[in-house]
Design an enzyme around this catalytic site. Structure first.
Site, PDB file in Angstrom:
ATOM      1  N   LYS A  50      50.655  -2.947  35.660  1.00 57.90           N
ATOM      2  CA  LYS A  50      49.624  -2.879  34.629  1.00 57.90           C
ATOM      3  C   LYS A  50      49.527  -1.485  33.989  1.00 57.90           C
ATOM      4  CE  LYS A  50      48.028  -7.111  35.554  1.00 57.90           C
ATOM      5  NZ  LYS A  50      48.834  -7.568  36.693  1.00 57.90           N
TER       6      LYS A  50
HETATM    7  C1  LIG Z   1      49.245  -8.884  36.929  1.00 59.60           C
HETATM    8  C2  LIG Z   1      50.331  -8.989  37.904  1.00 59.60           C
HETATM    9  C3  LIG Z   1      51.265 -10.029  37.831  1.00 59.60           C
HETATM   10  C4  LIG Z   1      51.172 -11.129  36.796  1.00 59.60           C
HETATM   11  O1  LIG Z   1      51.410 -10.657  35.497  1.00 59.60           O
HETATM   12  P1  LIG Z   1      50.937 -11.534  34.226  1.00 59.60           P
HETATM   13  O2  LIG Z   1      51.214 -10.679  33.057  1.00 59.60           O
HETATM   14  O3  LIG Z   1      49.468 -11.765  34.423  1.00 59.60           O
HETATM   15  O4  LIG Z   1      51.707 -12.779  34.255  1.00 59.60           O
HETATM   16  C5  LIG Z   1      52.303 -10.036  38.745  1.00 59.60           C
HETATM   17  N1  LIG Z   1      52.399  -9.095  39.707  1.00 59.60           N
HETATM   18  C6  LIG Z   1      51.508  -8.090  39.816  1.00 59.60           C
HETATM   19  C7  LIG Z   1      51.656  -7.103  40.915  1.00 59.60           C
HETATM   20  C8  LIG Z   1      50.451  -7.993  38.915  1.00 59.60           C
HETATM   21  O5  LIG Z   1      49.577  -7.001  39.033  1.00 59.60           O
END
Ligand SMILES: *Cc1c(COP(=O)(O)O)cnc(C)c1O
Length: 498
Positions: free
Chosen positions: A113
């Site tokens: 993120k």
């Molecule tokens: C948010 C997240 C995901 C999923 O990503 P999306 O964009 O919501 O599909 C997968 N792995 C981790 C570690 C995340 O923080």
């Protein structure tokens, strides 16, 4: 370039407006009216550049109402030296013949993120200066764990902004919870809710689109925006790293410019994989986008049958950031695949809201299958994969392990040897308990989170990132937990506008 809404194509806004507003007033998501095209020569021109310079060139294609100086200062602010623990920002690591993981978790909160949420505050404050000067931007976030911390860290003490995060009380890992409840900064607040991520996300969406709430904020010189991946400003930075990874693969000899690759993404809200889809639509030679899910496999079913059905058991898994039954960004994909039909999107989304399910027609299913493959695995398979991948020399977190497992299944089933990028989305120490039990078997019953961190470190020799290790000595600041009906009141309390 202008942006429109997935639910009303008469909407036309600039990228700054799309980013500042977060979500369209009709409840739809902002999407580019046309997808910019890049060619081989453009990719060649990116190969010798560093991440920051690549990002500037790619973002300029989408943020046409930002000046070059604005993009420059946003990107420098987000990815400048020292912010990410790799000078490549998002490095590739080979884990098997034909497969490289793309480490997207080298940022300050150790999850992918950060790739978007280090940039979003700069984009958002720049955008707000253009479209809504003098307003305080109020960021509301619903998180399944990683977005919350990354958004708090990105927005902390950013002038002209306040941020409030809601997370499911029993739906995040102990490390994720500590990361959020100990957050520093004068403009931040964090609240747990009794419910799961979908409850938190629905609550935040409802507050956002409630006219009376919006008017109340306006009277107080404030406006909402979103740091969730419904915000275009979250998605566009993610397109960058897929294009950059393609260039790195040219650079490291895995492919030649023009060769196809496959991309595997551990998926929850469908943001990360949608960014890969945009990269493909722009012209990056991507053959298959492989969507990996955990036991909450609503997307696996959808991509193979065309039936989206959220009426199913919700599982709390060892990959909590993917414990999601309503994947918001799918709406953007459906819009593009239906030839920009707001009418059809409205139909599907109305059915989803009313009955929890919808079925796409044969043309859409065929289009989905042309671009996507899908698979899922449960916690047992996730842990087995962590173990075997570690035996091969790579320590992966639980989410990345889901992707690796689904990739291995896909390989066994199809024999498709196209060079593959697997998105690695979190540092393993964010999920120490599961990772430790995977690599070492039994975990002592009395081992708390930090004892497990130590054991994992001893057992693997992999260092725990400092920003996680030092949480041990911090005292939580935010301990409130509310019911979903009370989220609105919590927001007013935080903003002091009772
Ligand atoms: C948010 C997240 C995901 C999923 O990503 P999306 O964009 O919501 O599909 C997968 N792995 C981790 C570690 C995340 O923080």
């Amino acid at each position: 370039m202008l942006y429109t809404s997935t639910r009303d194509t008469s909407v036309r806004v600039s990228s700054a407006q799309a980013i500042a507003r977060g979500i369209s007033a009709d409840g739809g998501l902002f999407v580019p009216e046309s997808i910019p095209q890049i060619d081989r020569a453009f990719l060649d021109s990116l190969v010798p550049l560093d991440y920051i310079s690549r990002a500037k060139k790619i973002l300029a294609l989408y943020l046409t109402d930002f000046t070059a100086e604005e993009i420059d200062s946003c990107v420098q602010g987000a990815y400048r030296a020292g912010k990410f623990s790799s000078e490549k920002v998002a490095p590739l690591k080979k884990i098997a013949d034909g497969a490289q993981v793309l480490e997207l978790w080298r940022g300050p909160t150790c999850a992918f993120k950060d790739m978007a949420l280090q940039l979003l505050p700069y984009l958002l404050t720049t955008a707000a200066k253009k479209s809504a000067p003098d307003k305080t931007i109020v960021i509301l976030v619903a998180t399944s764990g990683d977005t919350g911390k990354a958004a708090l860290e990105g927005f902390r003490d950013v002038p002209g902004t306040k941020i409030m995060v809601f997370y499911p009380n029993d739906g995040v890992s102990p490390m994720q919870k500590l990361q959020m409840t100990t957050q520093e900064g004068e403009n931040v607040a964090v609240c747990a809710i009794n419910g799961n991520f979908d409850d938190a996300q629905n609550g935040v969406k409802a507050i956002f689109t409630d006219k009376a709430v919006g008017e109340k904020l306006a009277r107080n010189g404030m406006m909402f925006s979103s740091a969730n991946s419904i915000n275009w400003g979250r998605l566009v930075p993610q397109i960058v790293y897929y294009i950059s990874a393609y260039c790195d693969m040219i650079e490291n000899g895995a492919i030649r410019n023009g060769d196809e690759i496959n991309i595997v993404v551990p998926t929850g809200n469908f943001g990360n994989i949608l960014a890969a889809y945009y990269a493909k639509r722009m012209g990056v030679p991507v053959k298959t986008l492989l969507c990996a899910s955990n036991a909450n496999n609503v997307l696996t079913d959808f991509l193979t049958t065309g039936v989206y059905d959220r009426n199913r058991r919700f599982y709390t898994t060892v990959s909590p950031s993917m414990d999601i039954l309503i994947s918001s960004n799918l709406e953007r994909l459906l819009f593009h695949l239906s030839g920009d039909s707001d009418k059809r999107v409205n139909g599907w989304m109305a059915a989803l809201k009313k009955t929890g399910t919808y079925t796409v027609e044969a043309d859409i299913l065929a289009a989905l299958k042309a671009d996507f493959a899908a698979g899922c695995c449960d916690d047992t398979a996730t842990k087995e994969t962590i173990k075997t991948t570690w035996a091969g020399g790579y320590l992966s977190d639980t989410h990345t392990a889901v992707a690796i497992h689904v990739y291995e299944d896909y390989l066994a089933k199809t024999g498709d040897r196209t060079p593959t990028v697997i998105a690695s989305t979190a540092n393993p120490y964010k999920f120490s308990a599961a990772v430790l039990s995977a690599v070492q078997g039994d975990v002592p019953a009395d081992a708390d989170e930090f004892a497990q961190v130590e054991l994992l470190c001893k057992c693997t020799g992999e260092p725990c990132p400092n920003q996680l290790a030092t949480l041990k000595n911090k005292t939580p600041r935010f301990t409130a937990c509310c019911n979903k009906e009370d989220m609105e009141a919590q927001v007013y309390a935080m903003l002091g506008i009772g």
